[in-house]
Motif scaffolding. Structure first.
Motif, PDB file in Angstrom:
ATOM      1  N   ILE A  64       0.858  -1.177   0.000  1.00 46.15           N
ATOM      2  CA  ILE A  64       0.000   0.000   0.000  1.00 46.15           C
ATOM      3  C   ILE A  64       0.896   1.231   0.000  1.00 46.15           C
ATOM      4  N   GLY A  65       0.646   2.151  -0.915  1.00 48.41           N
ATOM      5  CA  GLY A  65       1.390   3.396  -0.967  1.00 48.41           C
ATOM      6  C   GLY A  65       0.492   4.567  -0.625  1.00 48.41           C
ATOM      7  N   MET A  66       1.110   5.678  -0.282  1.00 48.83           N
ATOM      8  CA  MET A  66       0.388   6.917   0.011  1.00 48.83           C
ATOM      9  C   MET A  66       1.023   8.067  -0.772  1.00 48.83           C
ATOM     10  N   PRO A  67       1.023   7.972  -2.102  1.00 49.30           N
ATOM     11  CA  PRO A  67       1.670   9.023  -2.887  1.00 49.30           C
ATOM     12  C   PRO A  67       0.902  10.347  -2.808  1.00 49.30           C
ATOM     13  N   THR A  68       1.647  11.397  -3.015  1.00 50.84           N
ATOM     14  CA  THR A  68       1.067  12.736  -3.049  1.00 50.84           C
ATOM     15  C   THR A  68       0.476  12.971  -4.429  1.00 50.84           C
ATOM     16  N   ALA A  88       4.277  21.706  11.872  1.00 51.49           N
ATOM     17  CA  ALA A  88       3.042  21.174  12.457  1.00 51.49           C
ATOM     18  C   ALA A  88       2.190  20.579  11.354  1.00 51.49           C
ATOM     19  N   LEU A  89       1.922  19.285  11.458  1.00 49.29           N
ATOM     20  CA  LEU A  89       1.104  18.563  10.495  1.00 49.29           C
ATOM     21  C   LEU A  89      -0.274  18.351  11.107  1.00 49.29           C
ATOM     22  N   SER A  90      -1.311  18.612  10.324  1.00 50.17           N
ATOM     23  CA  SER A  90      -2.676  18.346  10.776  1.00 50.17           C
ATOM     24  C   SER A  90      -3.466  17.743   9.622  1.00 50.17           C
ATOM     25  N   VAL A  91      -4.525  17.026   9.976  1.00 49.62           N
ATOM     26  CA  VAL A  91      -5.400  16.405   8.987  1.00 49.62           C
ATOM     27  C   VAL A  91      -6.540  17.369   8.706  1.00 49.62           C
ATOM     28  N   ASP A  92      -6.683  17.728   7.450  1.00 47.44           N
ATOM     29  CA  ASP A  92      -7.776  18.602   7.048  1.00 47.44           C
ATOM     30  C   ASP A  92      -9.050  17.785   6.816  1.00 47.44           C
ATOM     31  N   ARG A  93      -8.887  16.644   6.126  1.00 43.95           N
ATOM     32  CA  ARG A  93     -10.040  15.759   5.928  1.00 43.95           C
ATOM     33  C   ARG A  93      -9.546  14.399   5.470  1.00 43.95           C
ATOM     34  N   THR A  94     -10.410  13.407   5.661  1.00 43.80           N
ATOM     35  CA  THR A  94     -10.137  12.076   5.133  1.00 43.80           C
ATOM     36  C   THR A  94     -11.302  11.672   4.252  1.00 43.80           C
ATOM     37  N   GLY A  95     -10.993  10.960   3.188  1.00 40.23           N
ATOM     38  CA  GLY A  95     -12.008  10.432   2.288  1.00 40.23           C
ATOM     39  C   GLY A  95     -11.926   8.920   2.295  1.00 40.23           C
ATOM     40  N   THR A  96     -12.558   8.298   1.336  1.00 42.29           N
ATOM     41  CA  THR A  96     -12.537   6.841   1.245  1.00 42.29           C
ATOM     42  C   THR A  96     -11.134   6.320   0.986  1.00 42.29           C
ATOM     43  N   SER A  97     -10.427   6.973   0.073  1.00 42.09           N
ATOM     44  CA  SER A  97      -9.090   6.500  -0.294  1.00 42.09           C
ATOM     45  C   SER A  97      -8.043   7.615  -0.254  1.00 42.09           C
ATOM     46  N   SER A  98      -8.334   8.693   0.455  1.00 39.50           N
ATOM     47  CA  SER A  98      -7.381   9.798   0.486  1.00 39.50           C
ATOM     48  C   SER A  98      -7.462  10.545   1.808  1.00 39.50           C
ATOM     49  N   LEU A 120      -2.515  16.423  -0.749  1.00 44.57           N
ATOM     50  CA  LEU A 120      -3.521  15.381  -0.877  1.00 44.57           C
ATOM     51  C   LEU A 120      -2.792  14.069  -1.124  1.00 44.57           C
ATOM     52  N   LEU A 121      -2.935  13.119  -0.201  1.00 41.48           N
ATOM     53  CA  LEU A 121      -2.330  11.799  -0.332  1.00 41.48           C
ATOM     54  C   LEU A 121      -3.418  10.812  -0.713  1.00 41.48           C
ATOM     55  N   VAL A 122      -3.122   9.956  -1.664  1.00 38.12           N
ATOM     56  CA  VAL A 122      -4.082   8.967  -2.126  1.00 38.12           C
ATOM     57  C   VAL A 122      -3.541   7.578  -1.814  1.00 38.12           C
ATOM     58  N   ARG A 130      -3.492   1.784  -8.659  1.00 32.47           N
ATOM     59  CA  ARG A 130      -4.825   2.389  -8.634  1.00 32.47           C
ATOM     60  C   ARG A 130      -5.199   2.682  -7.191  1.00 32.47           C
ATOM     61  N   SER A 131      -6.079   3.650  -7.016  1.00 30.01           N
ATOM     62  CA  SER A 131      -6.504   3.986  -5.663  1.00 30.01           C
ATOM     63  C   SER A 131      -7.286   2.828  -5.054  1.00 30.01           C
ATOM     64  N   VAL A 132      -7.119   2.687  -3.751  1.00 28.09           N
ATOM     65  CA  VAL A 132      -7.826   1.683  -2.963  1.00 28.09           C
ATOM     66  C   VAL A 132      -8.281   2.367  -1.675  1.00 28.09           C
ATOM     67  N   PRO A 133      -9.292   1.820  -1.022  1.00 29.30           N
ATOM     68  CA  PRO A 133      -9.719   2.417   0.247  1.00 29.30           C
ATOM     69  C   PRO A 133      -8.590   2.382   1.277  1.00 29.30           C
ATOM     70  N   LEU A 134      -8.574   3.408   2.119  1.00 29.24           N
ATOM     71  CA  LEU A 134      -7.628   3.399   3.236  1.00 29.24           C
ATOM     72  C   LEU A 134      -7.874   2.139   4.060  1.00 29.24           C
ATOM     73  N   PRO A 135      -6.823   1.421   4.455  1.00 31.44           N
ATOM     74  CA  PRO A 135      -7.027   0.246   5.307  1.00 31.44           C
ATOM     75  C   PRO A 135      -7.738   0.655   6.600  1.00 31.44           C
ATOM     76  N   ASP A 136      -8.558  -0.239   7.120  1.00 29.85           N
ATOM     77  CA  ASP A 136      -9.342   0.071   8.318  1.00 29.85           C
ATOM     78  C   ASP A 136      -8.477   0.528   9.482  1.00 29.85           C
ATOM     79  N   ASP A 137      -7.317  -0.131   9.691  1.00 24.37           N
ATOM     80  CA  ASP A 137      -6.472   0.252  10.822  1.00 24.37           C
ATOM     81  C   ASP A 137      -5.901   1.658  10.635  1.00 24.37           C
ATOM     82  N   VAL A 138      -5.592   2.034   9.405  1.00 25.41           N
ATOM     83  CA  VAL A 138      -5.068   3.377   9.134  1.00 25.41           C
ATOM     84  C   VAL A 138      -6.176   4.408   9.327  1.00 25.41           C
TER      85      VAL A 138
END
Length: 152
Positions: A64-68, A88-98, A120-122, A130-138
């Motif tokens: 699983i990769g998290m490319p920009t 300082a890193l913060s999360v702005d939003r999470t989507g299904t695969s990003s 934006l990391l996918v 190809r994009s895949v859903p974020l793993p549940d643990d992540v």
């Protein structure tokens, strides 16, 4: 969706980074591309320390990769060799695969903003690219980060 704590403050993963000679251009200021290296380092450290997710294992074993996929950068003031940056890193939003992350770099004074970056990391399969859903643990680690302080 902004990721905030109960008191309304953004959840931030913070690190200090000393600016070395190799980060600078001939004018003696941080070369803009070095900030993108700082973002990459922060993301990996956030996964490993902040989220307790083995970043190398995510790539090697789980494939699983998290490319920009997108970057927006505002360079507001120079940083020079010898400076210490507060990143300082913060999360702005999470989507299904990003996920969309923000990184703010300041000098010693928090009002001295040097750089603002949105990335934006996918989540992708390293086999199909190809994009895949974020793993549940992540996803859970991102949702629950930072973990509640057990001493409160």
């Amino acid at each position: 969706m902004d990721e905030t704590l109960a008191d309304g403050a953004p959840r931030e993963f913070v690190r200090e980074k000393k600016v070395y000679f190799h980060h600078c251009d001939p004018a003696g200021v941080v070369f803009f591309a070095q900030y993108l290296v700082f973002v990459n380092e922060m993301v990996q450290e956030w996964f490993e320390v902040g989220l307790a997710v083995d970043y190398a294992g995510l790539l090697r074993e789980r494939r699983i990769g998290m490319p920009t996929a997108r970057l927006e950068c505002d360079f507001l003031a120079p940083s020079r060799m010898g400076d210490t940056l507060r990143l300082a890193l913060s999360v702005d939003r999470t989507g299904t695969s990003s996920c969309r992350l923000r990184l703010v770099g300041t000098g010693p004074d928090p009002s001295d903003v040097r750089v603002r970056i949105t990335a934006l990391l996918v989540c992708t399969s390293l086999d199909s690219h190809r994009s895949v859903p974020l793993p549940d643990d992540v996803r859970t680690a991102m949702r629950d980060w930072p973990a509640p302080d057990p001493n409160r």
